[in-house]
Design a protein around this motif. Structure first.
Motif, PDB file in Angstrom:
ATOM      1  N   LEU A  29      40.479  78.342  69.859  1.00  0.00           N
ATOM      2  CA  LEU A  29      41.573  77.452  69.455  1.00  0.00           C
ATOM      3  C   LEU A  29      41.226  76.786  68.135  1.00  0.00           C
ATOM      4  O   LEU A  29      40.080  76.403  67.906  1.00  0.00           O
ATOM      5  N   LEU A  30      42.226  76.645  67.281  1.00  0.00           N
ATOM      6  CA  LEU A  30      42.018  75.938  66.027  1.00  0.00           C
ATOM      7  C   LEU A  30      41.870  74.437  66.276  1.00  0.00           C
ATOM      8  O   LEU A  30      42.425  73.896  67.229  1.00  0.00           O
ATOM      9  N   HIS A  31      41.131  73.783  65.408  1.00  0.00           N
ATOM     10  CA  HIS A  31      40.972  72.326  65.480  1.00  0.00           C
ATOM     11  C   HIS A  31      42.344  71.673  65.346  1.00  0.00           C
ATOM     12  O   HIS A  31      43.182  72.130  64.574  1.00  0.00           O
ATOM     13  N   PRO A  32      42.606  70.576  66.054  1.00  0.00           N
ATOM     14  CA  PRO A  32      43.889  69.875  65.913  1.00  0.00           C
ATOM     15  C   PRO A  32      44.120  69.434  64.462  1.00  0.00           C
ATOM     16  O   PRO A  32      43.175  69.089  63.756  1.00  0.00           O
ATOM     17  N   MET A  33      45.357  69.444  64.062  1.00  0.00           N
ATOM     18  CA  MET A  33      45.735  68.979  62.725  1.00  0.00           C
ATOM     19  C   MET A  33      46.925  68.036  62.854  1.00  0.00           C
ATOM     20  O   MET A  33      48.023  68.306  62.383  1.00  0.00           O
ATOM     21  N   GLN A  34      46.676  66.928  63.520  1.00  0.00           N
ATOM     22  CA  GLN A  34      47.681  65.889  63.724  1.00  0.00           C
ATOM     23  C   GLN A  34      47.327  64.682  62.853  1.00  0.00           C
ATOM     24  O   GLN A  34      46.165  64.506  62.497  1.00  0.00           O
ATOM     25  N   ILE A  39      41.222  67.802  60.062  1.00  0.00           N
ATOM     26  CA  ILE A  39      40.194  68.156  59.089  1.00  0.00           C
ATOM     27  C   ILE A  39      40.786  67.853  57.717  1.00  0.00           C
ATOM     28  O   ILE A  39      41.863  68.338  57.390  1.00  0.00           O
ATOM     29  N   ASP A  40      40.093  67.023  56.912  1.00  0.00           N
ATOM     30  CA  ASP A  40      40.688  66.679  55.623  1.00  0.00           C
ATOM     31  C   ASP A  40      40.192  67.521  54.453  1.00  0.00           C
ATOM     32  O   ASP A  40      40.871  67.625  53.449  1.00  0.00           O
ATOM     33  N   THR A  57      45.645  68.852  54.940  1.00  0.00           N
ATOM     34  CA  THR A  57      46.446  67.728  55.423  1.00  0.00           C
ATOM     35  C   THR A  57      46.910  68.053  56.842  1.00  0.00           C
ATOM     36  O   THR A  57      46.904  69.215  57.252  1.00  0.00           O
ATOM     37  N   PRO A  58      47.308  67.031  57.607  1.00  0.00           N
ATOM     38  CA  PRO A  58      47.836  67.311  58.943  1.00  0.00           C
ATOM     39  C   PRO A  58      49.010  68.293  58.871  1.00  0.00           C
ATOM     40  O   PRO A  58      49.692  68.377  57.854  1.00  0.00           O
ATOM     41  N   GLU A  59      49.187  69.031  59.943  1.00  0.00           N
ATOM     42  CA  GLU A  59      50.278  70.002  60.094  1.00  0.00           C
ATOM     43  C   GLU A  59      50.031  71.334  59.396  1.00  0.00           C
ATOM     44  O   GLU A  59      50.901  72.195  59.401  1.00  0.00           O
ATOM     45  N   VAL A  60      48.862  71.549  58.751  1.00  0.00           N
ATOM     46  CA  VAL A  60      48.517  72.857  58.197  1.00  0.00           C
ATOM     47  C   VAL A  60      47.367  73.436  59.013  1.00  0.00           C
ATOM     48  O   VAL A  60      46.731  72.729  59.792  1.00  0.00           O
ATOM     49  N   ASN A  61      47.092  74.716  58.837  1.00  0.00           N
ATOM     50  CA  ASN A  61      45.968  75.326  59.547  1.00  0.00           C
ATOM     51  C   ASN A  61      44.642  74.835  58.981  1.00  0.00           C
ATOM     52  O   ASN A  61      44.499  74.713  57.763  1.00  0.00           O
ATOM     53  N   CYS A  82      35.931  65.969  59.467  1.00  0.00           N
ATOM     54  CA  CYS A  82      36.933  65.569  60.455  1.00  0.00           C
ATOM     55  C   CYS A  82      37.098  64.052  60.358  1.00  0.00           C
ATOM     56  O   CYS A  82      36.109  63.334  60.305  1.00  0.00           O
ATOM     57  N   ASN A  83      38.345  63.591  60.341  1.00  0.00           N
ATOM     58  CA  ASN A  83      38.571  62.153  60.180  1.00  0.00           C
ATOM     59  C   ASN A  83      38.040  61.335  61.368  1.00  0.00           C
ATOM     60  O   ASN A  83      37.773  60.156  61.215  1.00  0.00           O
ATOM     61  N   LEU A  84      37.866  61.947  62.537  1.00  0.00           N
ATOM     62  CA  LEU A  84      37.345  61.222  63.698  1.00  0.00           C
ATOM     63  C   LEU A  84      35.875  61.502  64.003  1.00  0.00           C
ATOM     64  O   LEU A  84      35.164  60.632  64.488  1.00  0.00           O
ATOM     65  N   HIS A  85      35.424  62.722  63.746  1.00  0.00           N
ATOM     66  CA  HIS A  85      34.095  63.129  64.203  1.00  0.00           C
ATOM     67  C   HIS A  85      33.102  63.437  63.088  1.00  0.00           C
ATOM     68  O   HIS A  85      32.037  64.001  63.350  1.00  0.00           O
ATOM     69  N   GLY A  86      33.446  63.102  61.856  1.00  0.00           N
ATOM     70  CA  GLY A  86      32.504  63.259  60.761  1.00  0.00           C
ATOM     71  C   GLY A  86      32.392  64.672  60.228  1.00  0.00           C
ATOM     72  O   GLY A  86      33.298  65.481  60.363  1.00  0.00           O
TER      73      GLY A  86
END
Length: 94
Positions: A29-34, A39-40, A57-61, A82-86
């Protein structure tokens, strides 16, 4: 979170002169992009020298790619943020 790297020896853009590098974040599964979790960017290094960044940006692969000149180096390192997990890193031989 670890970037998955695929080095394609036969470049589709400039045959015989470059190597394609494909990177995606997520195995299966791809990493969430919400907006709240994404992932920035992906940073690319060859033999520890910074060569480029793919902004996401969010909403892209959560993926990116580069065309590298043949013989540019021996080791590709990709660091994703990752904006949450570094930051997470992976390496591949070129």
């Amino acid at each position: 979170h670890t970037p998955q790297i695929v080095v394609v020896e036969e470049c589709g853009l400039i045959p015989d002169l470059c190597t394609d590098v494909h990177v995606r974040v997520g195995t299966g599964l791809l990493h969430p992009m919400q907006p709240e979790h994404f992932i920035d960017h992906l940073d690319f290094y060859v033999d520890a020298k910074f060569i480029g960044r793919v902004m996401l940006t969010p909403e892209v692969n959560p993926a990116g790619g580069l065309h590298l000149k043949h013989g540019m180096g021996k080791t590709l390192t990709v660091i994703e943020s990752c904006n949450l997990h570094g930051r997470w890193k992976n390496e591949a031989a070129l």
